[in-house]
Design a protein around this motif. Structure first.
Motif, PDB file in Angstrom:
ATOM      1  N   VAL A 268     -36.322  76.998  47.506  1.00  0.00           N
ATOM      2  CA  VAL A 268     -35.133  77.425  48.263  1.00  0.00           C
ATOM      3  C   VAL A 268     -34.523  76.155  48.845  1.00  0.00           C
ATOM      4  CG1 VAL A 268     -34.340  78.669  50.310  1.00  0.00           C
ATOM      5  CG2 VAL A 268     -36.084  79.693  48.847  1.00  0.00           C
ATOM      6  N   TRP A 269     -33.194  76.091  48.799  1.00  0.00           N
ATOM      7  CA  TRP A 269     -32.482  74.926  49.343  1.00  0.00           C
ATOM      8  C   TRP A 269     -31.384  75.417  50.273  1.00  0.00           C
ATOM      9  CZ3 TRP A 269     -33.714  75.865  44.293  1.00  0.00           C
ATOM     10  CH2 TRP A 269     -34.613  74.986  43.688  1.00  0.00           C
ATOM     11  N   LYS A 270     -31.011  74.537  51.197  1.00  0.00           N
ATOM     12  CA  LYS A 270     -29.910  74.923  52.091  1.00  0.00           C
ATOM     13  C   LYS A 270     -28.855  73.827  52.153  1.00  0.00           C
ATOM     14  CE  LYS A 270     -32.568  73.613  56.149  1.00  0.00           C
ATOM     15  NZ  LYS A 270     -33.864  74.209  56.404  1.00  0.00           N
ATOM     16  N   GLU A 271     -27.630  74.287  52.326  1.00  0.00           N
ATOM     17  CA  GLU A 271     -26.501  73.386  52.557  1.00  0.00           C
ATOM     18  C   GLU A 271     -25.929  73.720  53.911  1.00  0.00           C
ATOM     19  OE1 GLU A 271     -23.094  73.186  49.865  1.00  0.00           O
ATOM     20  OE2 GLU A 271     -24.553  73.446  48.249  1.00  0.00           O
TER      21      GLU A 271
ATOM     22  N   TYR B 164     -27.958  79.246  51.776  1.00  0.00           N
ATOM     23  CA  TYR B 164     -29.259  79.170  51.103  1.00  0.00           C
ATOM     24  C   TYR B 164     -29.124  79.550  49.643  1.00  0.00           C
ATOM     25  CZ  TYR B 164     -31.758  78.724  55.535  1.00  0.00           C
ATOM     26  OH  TYR B 164     -32.244  78.275  56.740  1.00  0.00           O
ATOM     27  N   GLU B 165     -29.849  78.800  48.826  1.00  0.00           N
ATOM     28  CA  GLU B 165     -29.866  79.055  47.385  1.00  0.00           C
ATOM     29  C   GLU B 165     -31.330  79.049  46.940  1.00  0.00           C
ATOM     30  OE1 GLU B 165     -28.176  76.658  43.500  1.00  0.00           O
ATOM     31  OE2 GLU B 165     -28.795  75.518  45.268  1.00  0.00           O
TER      32      GLU B 165
END
Lengths: 146, 98
Positions: free
Chosen positions: A121-124, A49-50
């Motif tokens: 918020v973004w996730k990889e 998460y970023e």
């Protein structure tokens, strides 16, 4: 009100404590955990998460204000992990404490839905390719030379 | 070449720049987290800036079409807002929290 972006594990018990108030009879806590979904590269083992930190905290805090206004929540939490979160770990906790259960459920549902839509918020995905089975070592038999 | 503009084209009004911050798909499209971008002293509109970025980084263009933007941490609400030298302009592709 409690908006948080955390590199450390999130605790449902800590969220409950944050919400507990003798004047508020309904507490709902929602915890979202990382699932081991299948992907073409193998099963998910973690999510990375970023967040864009300052705007994310601002949006979380704005959301809590909105929930207090709309649903009369006396206390709220809106916590999100950042960094690597492994399968089974909690990635997000939201919750609300209200006078009664209906508002608490509605407020918590509102919080998680809006959080997913509006918080930067973004996730990889981190997946692990299933390893092919290791070949068994062949045993050489000692030959009798006699 | 358009793609080299970030590094080689002198700023109109030398030294005046803003910082572009990229997240998620935007970062993947350009291959960097942030870079400096030349901007005139009077600033430029968000609309103009997006057109320039799309021209310089064609792979970023489809991401920009679905992104939100922040100037110094505040959400951009109109494309005719002016982005000024020294500001931070963040590109937010669709969010994926929770």
């Amino acid at each position: 009100m409690s908006a948080r972006l955390s590199l450390r594990p999130l605790s449902v018990a800590a969220a409950y404590r944050e919400l507990a108030d003798p004047n508020l009879g309904g507490i709902v806590v929602f915890a979202g955990r990382v699932r081991s979904d299948p992907t073409p590269a193998g099963p998910v083992v973690a999510l990375l998460y970023e967040a864009h930190r300052a705007p994310a905290l601002q949006v979380l805090s704005d959301l809590e204000h909105e929930v207090q206004r709309r649903f009369g929540a006396g206390r709220t939490v809106a916590w999100h992990r950042v960094g690597r979160v492994r399968v089974g770990e909690v990635a997000v906790i939201v919750g609300a404490a209200c006078g009664h259960r209906d508002q608490a459920f509605a407020a918590t549902r509102f919080l998680i839905d809006r959080l997913k839509r509006n918080v930067p918020v973004w996730k990889e995905v981190r997946a692990r390719r299933a390893r092919p089975p290791r070949p068994r070592p062949t045993r050489r038999r000692a030959r009798s030379t006699g | 070449m358009a793609a080299t503009r970030t590094r080689r084209t002198p700023a109109p009004g030398a030294g005046l720049r803003l910082r572009i911050l990229l997240f998620a798909a935007a970062r993947t499209a350009v291959g960097t987290r942030s870079f400096e971008w030349p901007v005139p002293a009077q600033g430029t509109t968000v609309r103009e800036l997006l057109a320039q970025l799309s021209e310089a980084h064609p792979s970023l263009s489809p991401v920009l079409a679905h992104s939100r933007f922040f100037r110094d941490g505040r959400a951009v609400t109109r494309r005719d807002e002016r982005v000024k030298p020294g500001e931070e302009f963040a590109v937010h592709p669709p969010y994926g929290g929770g």
